[in-house]
Design an enzyme around this catalytic site. Sequence first.
Site, PDB file in Angstrom:
ATOM      1  N   ASP A  18       0.856  -1.192   0.000  1.00  0.00           N
ATOM      2  CA  ASP A  18       0.000   0.000   0.000  1.00  0.00           C
ATOM      3  C   ASP A  18       0.891   1.241   0.000  1.00  0.00           C
ATOM      4  O   ASP A  18       2.078   1.176   0.326  1.00  0.00           O
ATOM      5  CB  ASP A  18      -0.922   0.015   1.224  1.00  0.00           C
ATOM      6  CG  ASP A  18      -1.854   1.235   1.229  1.00  0.00           C
ATOM      7  OD1 ASP A  18      -2.473   1.517   0.182  1.00  0.00           O
ATOM      8  OD2 ASP A  18      -1.942   1.929   2.249  1.00  0.00           O
ATOM      9  N   SER A  19       0.277   2.376  -0.321  1.00  0.00           N
ATOM     10  CA  SER A  19       1.014   3.640  -0.288  1.00  0.00           C
ATOM     11  C   SER A  19       1.403   4.013   1.146  1.00  0.00           C
ATOM     12  O   SER A  19       2.253   4.872   1.341  1.00  0.00           O
ATOM     13  CB  SER A  19       0.154   4.746  -0.887  1.00  0.00           C
ATOM     14  OG  SER A  19      -1.005   4.911  -0.080  1.00  0.00           O
ATOM     15  N   GLU A 166      -3.256   9.053   7.635  1.00  0.00           N
ATOM     16  CA  GLU A 166      -1.792   8.969   7.722  1.00  0.00           C
ATOM     17  C   GLU A 166      -1.256   9.838   8.860  1.00  0.00           C
ATOM     18  O   GLU A 166      -0.250   9.524   9.477  1.00  0.00           O
ATOM     19  CB  GLU A 166      -1.137   9.391   6.390  1.00  0.00           C
ATOM     20  CG  GLU A 166      -1.253   8.354   5.287  1.00  0.00           C
ATOM     21  CD  GLU A 166      -0.389   7.108   5.508  1.00  0.00           C
ATOM     22  OE1 GLU A 166       0.765   7.219   5.947  1.00  0.00           O
ATOM     23  OE2 GLU A 166      -0.905   5.991   5.235  1.00  0.00           O
ATOM     24  N   CYS A 200     -11.164   2.758  -0.579  1.00  0.00           N
ATOM     25  CA  CYS A 200      -9.783   3.138  -0.252  1.00  0.00           C
ATOM     26  C   CYS A 200      -9.451   2.412   1.044  1.00  0.00           C
ATOM     27  O   CYS A 200     -10.243   2.435   1.993  1.00  0.00           O
ATOM     28  CB  CYS A 200      -9.660   4.640  -0.061  1.00  0.00           C
ATOM     29  SG  CYS A 200      -8.050   5.131   0.616  1.00  0.00           S
TER      30      CYS A 200
HETATM   31  N1  DGL Z   1      -4.908   3.080   0.511  1.00  0.00           N
HETATM   32  C1  DGL Z   1      -4.882   3.753  -0.759  1.00  0.00           C
HETATM   33  C2  DGL Z   1      -6.134   3.355  -1.555  1.00  0.00           C
HETATM   34  O1  DGL Z   1      -6.747   2.344  -1.252  1.00  0.00           O
HETATM   35  C3  DGL Z   1      -4.724   5.213  -0.507  1.00  0.00           C
HETATM   36  C4  DGL Z   1      -4.124   5.891  -1.566  1.00  0.00           C
HETATM   37  C5  DGL Z   1      -3.369   7.143  -1.271  1.00  0.00           C
HETATM   38  O2  DGL Z   1      -2.216   7.018  -0.875  1.00  0.00           O
HETATM   39  O3  DGL Z   1      -3.922   8.200  -1.553  1.00  0.00           O
HETATM   40  O4  DGL Z   1      -6.515   3.997  -2.508  1.00  0.00           O
END
Ligand code: DGL
Length: 282
Positions: A18-19, A166, A200
């Site tokens: 994930d990001s 975050e 998300c």
């Molecule tokens: N968890 C990512 C998603 O499901 C978040 C993306 C982001 O970093 O903006 O889209």
Amino acid sequence: MLATHDSDTAQGPIGIFDSGFGGLTILREIRNVMPQYDYVYLGDNARTPYGTRSFELVYEFTRQAVRWLFARGCRLIVLACNTASAKALRSIQQIDLPALDPSRRVLGVIRPTAECIGHYTTSRHIGVLATPGTVRSRTYELEIAKLFPDVVVTSEACPMWVSLVENQEYASEGADYFVRKNIERLMERDSAIDSVILGCTHYPFLLPKIRQYMPAGVKVLPQGDFVAHSLENYLSRHPEMQQRVSTGGTCRFFSTDTPESFNEGAAWFLGDRVSAELAVLE
Ligand code: DGL
């Protein structure tokens, strides 16, 4: 081909990418369903959020993450990020995998979620709350139209929500303003919506506030459970892949930000002490 000395039958952990912290919501559900496997979690916390970035950047960052996880021995990777699944998955499957190692697999989170949604809605009107990148890609609309052509999909971009998570502000008063605003906008656009996908992986952390502002009777559907059962099903249909997943029940955590800040975040998000290691993506 990927430079590897492993034989084709060598085993490795499942990679979860994930990001940032959001993929932990998917990892948690996957481990609940399949605790026997080994996992490697990679969060690109140093470059989060992805949701406001261009197609090219999300693709490049995700490709780096996939190569990194492959180099750590993963045969199977789940992009536990809707933005990466929407913007990078198809290119990785079609362009990168054949060159890197056609026997490995990269899966996303949008298709398994789309497969479930038609069974929840009775009004046949659903909402999707997601990042601007996922909404702009229209991937949910396209996937749901293939499976349930009668379902009307309305997507609402929530550009602030990932940052609230975050920055561990998801329980603060500031979060109320943004959560209420986006939910009101979504429901104004289609008041017949009876089910809303949290598109998300960060959003389940906002669940108490999302439930507070969602009109009564509207179902809120986080996707972790859908993804976990879909992965279980995938492995049962692909014994050749299942045999390549190692079964020590371990989980290692890596972040592109400092291990200390990941450990602090993970303690918040998972309620667990973890000992993360630094990952350098290039
Ligand atoms: N968890 C990512 C998603 O499901 C978040 C993306 C982001 O970093 O903006 O889209």
